[in-house]
Scaffold this motif. Structure first.
Motif, mmCIF file in Angstrom:
data_model
loop_
_atom_site.group_PDB
_atom_site.id
_atom_site.type_symbol
_atom_site.label_atom_id
_atom_site.label_comp_id
_atom_site.label_asym_id
_atom_site.label_seq_id
_atom_site.Cartn_x
_atom_site.Cartn_y
_atom_site.Cartn_z
ATOM 1 N N ARG A 62 0.840 -1.206 0.000
ATOM 2 C CA ARG A 62 0.000 0.000 0.000
ATOM 3 C C ARG A 62 0.872 1.252 0.000
ATOM 4 O O ARG A 62 1.884 1.327 0.698
ATOM 5 C CB ARG A 62 -0.919 0.017 1.213
ATOM 6 C CG ARG A 62 -1.934 1.165 1.191
ATOM 7 C CD ARG A 62 -2.778 1.191 2.461
ATOM 8 N NE ARG A 62 -3.527 -0.039 2.637
ATOM 9 C CZ ARG A 62 -4.729 -0.269 2.111
ATOM 10 N NH1 ARG A 62 -5.300 0.642 1.335
ATOM 11 N NH2 ARG A 62 -5.345 -1.412 2.336
ATOM 12 N N ALA A 71 -1.427 5.435 -9.461
ATOM 13 C CA ALA A 71 -2.371 4.415 -9.913
ATOM 14 C C ALA A 71 -2.078 4.008 -11.360
ATOM 15 O O ALA A 71 -2.125 2.822 -11.705
ATOM 16 C CB ALA A 71 -3.799 4.919 -9.772
ATOM 17 N N ASN A 130 -1.146 0.400 -12.738
ATOM 18 C CA ASN A 130 -2.017 -0.249 -13.717
ATOM 19 C C ASN A 130 -1.309 -0.557 -15.025
ATOM 20 O O ASN A 130 -1.568 -1.605 -15.645
ATOM 21 C CB ASN A 130 -3.236 0.638 -14.002
ATOM 22 C CG ASN A 130 -4.071 0.898 -12.762
ATOM 23 O OD1 ASN A 130 -3.968 0.172 -11.766
ATOM 24 N ND2 ASN A 130 -4.884 1.935 -12.804
ATOM 25 N N SER A 152 -3.230 -6.328 -8.387
ATOM 26 C CA SER A 152 -4.480 -6.238 -7.622
ATOM 27 C C SER A 152 -4.225 -6.209 -6.123
ATOM 28 O O SER A 152 -5.131 -5.879 -5.347
ATOM 29 C CB SER A 152 -5.396 -7.419 -7.977
ATOM 30 O OG SER A 152 -4.846 -8.638 -7.515
ATOM 31 N N HIS A 167 -2.167 -1.314 -3.464
ATOM 32 C CA HIS A 167 -3.247 -0.349 -3.247
ATOM 33 C C HIS A 167 -2.696 1.071 -3.169
ATOM 34 O O HIS A 167 -1.722 1.334 -2.466
ATOM 35 C CB HIS A 167 -3.985 -0.686 -1.947
ATOM 36 C CG HIS A 167 -4.445 -2.107 -1.869
ATOM 37 N ND1 HIS A 167 -5.501 -2.584 -2.610
ATOM 38 C CD2 HIS A 167 -3.955 -3.165 -1.165
ATOM 39 C CE1 HIS A 167 -5.675 -3.870 -2.347
ATOM 40 N NE2 HIS A 167 -4.749 -4.244 -1.481
ATOM 41 N N THR A 218 -3.942 4.527 -1.857
ATOM 42 C CA THR A 218 -4.985 5.060 -0.989
ATOM 43 C C THR A 218 -4.824 6.572 -0.851
ATOM 44 O O THR A 218 -3.728 7.067 -0.550
ATOM 45 C CB THR A 218 -4.914 4.416 0.409
ATOM 46 O OG1 THR A 218 -5.137 3.012 0.282
ATOM 47 C CG2 THR A 218 -5.972 5.003 1.332
ATOM 48 N N GLU A 270 -11.531 6.840 -8.992
ATOM 49 C CA GLU A 270 -12.135 5.521 -8.787
ATOM 50 C C GLU A 270 -11.966 4.646 -10.020
ATOM 51 O O GLU A 270 -11.748 3.432 -9.907
ATOM 52 C CB GLU A 270 -13.603 5.675 -8.422
ATOM 53 C CG GLU A 270 -13.829 6.288 -7.041
ATOM 54 C CD GLU A 270 -15.289 6.619 -6.775
ATOM 55 O OE1 GLU A 270 -15.662 6.738 -5.594
ATOM 56 O OE2 GLU A 270 -16.058 6.778 -7.750
ATOM 57 N N LYS A 271 -12.051 5.245 -11.207
ATOM 58 C CA LYS A 271 -11.854 4.495 -12.453
ATOM 59 C C LYS A 271 -10.451 3.904 -12.514
ATOM 60 O O LYS A 271 -10.234 2.829 -13.096
ATOM 61 C CB LYS A 271 -12.095 5.426 -13.649
ATOM 62 C CG LYS A 271 -11.959 4.759 -15.004
ATOM 63 C CD LYS A 271 -12.220 5.768 -16.118
ATOM 64 C CE LYS A 271 -12.032 5.132 -17.488
ATOM 65 N NZ LYS A 271 -12.266 6.122 -18.581
ATOM 66 N N ARG A 272 -9.498 4.594 -11.893
ATOM 67 C CA ARG A 272 -8.118 4.113 -11.864
ATOM 68 C C ARG A 272 -7.851 3.232 -10.643
ATOM 69 O O ARG A 272 -6.713 2.929 -10.326
ATOM 70 C CB ARG A 272 -7.168 5.314 -11.878
ATOM 71 C CG ARG A 272 -7.145 6.021 -13.231
ATOM 72 C CD ARG A 272 -6.512 7.401 -13.155
ATOM 73 N NE ARG A 272 -6.360 7.978 -14.494
ATOM 74 C CZ ARG A 272 -7.349 8.505 -15.199
ATOM 75 N NH1 ARG A 272 -8.575 8.550 -14.689
ATOM 76 N NH2 ARG A 272 -7.130 8.990 -16.414
ATOM 77 N N ASN A 273 -8.916 2.881 -9.946
ATOM 78 C CA ASN A 273 -8.846 1.997 -8.774
ATOM 79 C C ASN A 273 -8.023 2.598 -7.631
ATOM 80 O O ASN A 273 -7.249 1.905 -6.966
ATOM 81 C CB ASN A 273 -8.287 0.628 -9.157
ATOM 82 C CG ASN A 273 -9.235 -0.137 -10.061
ATOM 83 O OD1 ASN A 273 -10.451 -0.094 -9.880
ATOM 84 N ND2 ASN A 273 -8.679 -0.815 -11.053
ATOM 85 N N ASP A 301 -8.041 3.864 -3.980
ATOM 86 C CA ASP A 301 -8.825 3.613 -2.766
ATOM 87 C C ASP A 301 -9.055 4.951 -2.062
ATOM 88 O O ASP A 301 -8.176 5.467 -1.371
ATOM 89 C CB ASP A 301 -8.055 2.645 -1.863
ATOM 90 C CG ASP A 301 -8.704 2.473 -0.497
ATOM 91 O OD1 ASP A 301 -9.938 2.615 -0.404
ATOM 92 O OD2 ASP A 301 -7.967 2.204 0.478
#
Length: 443
Positions: free
Chosen positions: A162, A180, A184, A197, A200, A202, A227-230, A232
């Motif tokens: 994280r 992010a 990705n 996955s 994270h 954040t 949020e689209k790029r995940n 947190d």
């Protein structure tokens, strides 16, 4: 260097403390004035802070966003640069004292030294988090991040990884978005041993939204883009403590939660440097120097404060580049008028707007006389404006090249990396047991 306080001067001496947006605008707008100028900065370079996060996330070289301050003499011979840290000021004697015992006498003094991170007294924040206000800090974030990933690649993922970003302003949002995209797009190729996955990013923000200065619809767009790029998102959440291995956070009336993290980036709030307390100037909110409608420091003759370090209690300005640049121009105009026995109108800030990017083809912009923008068009304007605002054509070309490689050539995973420490394998057989698929996911 000789003691400048004893030098005989035939022209008024303007001392400018700080080679940022504000200080350089004072210097450049006095280019044709009949004055001598000394520009002081603790670094030999100017840093373009809006792109520091790109250095931290391995997209730009530090040289792309820094500019040699002595180069200011290339087109201006009434200025000299002096590298040093101002330790104290004597305004009765009109003296500025620097480390090393040097002192300068001034006829006009401009304080434009910028600010530093504000940790708001949160336990452990100053010791364990990484701010993003200096070149060295951006490099520290970058190198810590790659050391973190290299260690995970060798020793495996026995737990999730994280990276925490504290602060939902422009710096925090841009940093989280860039991290992010790095995870990705680059992680699956460059680090096949690591499961993306289980990495994270954040973002922690005390308010219930990000990008507070922007219109609600642009805030919502930024939130959706993150949020689209995940990313947190932990909105409405405050930081209670920063530890060596993570942060303790709490959302309103809920129980505190500890987020184990290898890196905590601090992008939440700014304050004046502690040394300003020794400069005999009045300080207000955020320890910023109080000044009047002409940007003159309260109670002091021919002393000015501009940029992030200053505040007019009756008309506080945003801590952005434009107020500093416009303030620098006004102070130069005021000095020239004062030397000619003339007066000028009070300073009036012209708000040209603001913008922030979330990632490739995603940004928000509020620009004067234009509709509110989001998405690809806002992103193009953001890229163009930031490249244009850089100092020096070499910096502009290098930044354009590196950002082009990042945003236009997704097939390139050649990030800009520094040195990372040696890795100690916890289990010498861990790589033998790690079966890795072509997509970088453990089987």
């Amino acid at each position: 260097m000789a003691d400048n306080s004893t030098e005989e001067r035939t022209r008024p001496h303007v001392v400018v403390v700080g080679g940022g947006f504000g200080g350089l605008n004072v210097v450049r707008n006095l280019r044709k004035a009949d004055v001598d100028i000394t520009l002081i900065d603790r670094h030999a370079y100017n840093t373009f802070n809006p792109l520091l996060y790109q250095v931290a996330t391995a997209s730009l070289n530090p040289g792309d966003v820094t500019w040699f301050l002595r180069a200011v003499r290339a087109k201006q011979d009434n200025v000299i640069f002096l590298k040093g840290t101002v330790t104290s000021m004597d305004h009765e004697q009109r003296l500025v004292h620097l480390d090393g015992g040097l002192e300068l006498q001034y006829d006009y003094l401009v304080i434009a030294c910028g600010v530093t991170a504000n940790f708001f007294g949160i336990p452990g924040a100053a010791e364990h988090s990484l701010p993003l206000y200096k070149r060295s800090q951006a490099l520290a974030v970058r190198d810590r991040m790659f050391a973190y990933l290299e260690n995970a690649a060798v020793n495996g993922q026995d737990e999730d990884l994280r990276l925490v970003v504290v602060g939902g302003g422009a710096t925090g949002v841009e940093t989280a978005g860039a991290l992010a995209e790095l995870r990705n797009n680059d992680l699956p190729v460059a680090y096949p041993e690591i499961d993306p996955s289980r990495v994270h990013i954040t973002l922690v923000e005390m308010q219930d939204f990000v990008l507070a200065p922007f219109a609600p619809k642009l805030r919502d767009y930024a939130k959706r883009s993150l949020e689209k790029r995940n990313v947190d998102l932990r909105l409405g959440t405050s930081v209670k403590e920063v530890r060596a291995d993570g942060v303790l956070v709490q959302r309103k009336d809920e129980e505190p939660e500890f987020l184990k993290s290898g890196i905590v980036v601090w992008a939440s709030g700014i304050t004046a440097h502690d040394v300003v307390k020794n400069w005999n100037v009045p300080q207000g909110r955020g320890q910023r120097i109080e000044m009047d409608e002409h940007l003159r420091v309260h109670g002091l003759k021919n002393v000015f404060a501009i940029g992030d370090v200053s505040i007019n209690p009756d008309d506080a300005l945003p801590q952005l580049a434009q107020p500093a640049m416009q303030g620098g121009k006004h102070v130069a105009k005021y000095i020239k008028a004062d030397l000619a026995g003339e007066t000028v109108k009070p300073f009036k800030y012209f708000d040209k707007g603001t913008m922030a990017t979330i990632g490739k083809a995603s940004a928000v912009a509020e620009i004067r006389f234009m509709p509110k923008m989001k998405g690809f068009l806002a992103w193009l304007i953001w890229v163009g404006l930031h490249i244009f605002m850089l100092l020096g054509n070499r910096n502009r070309f290098a930044t354009l090249t590196n950002l082009g490689a990042k945003y236009l050539l997704w097939g390139s995973h050649n990030v800009i990396i520094g040195e990372t420490p040696p890795i100690e394998a916890k289990d010498p057989h861990v790589l033998e047991r790690a079966k890795v698929s072509p997509r970088g996911r453990r089987r």
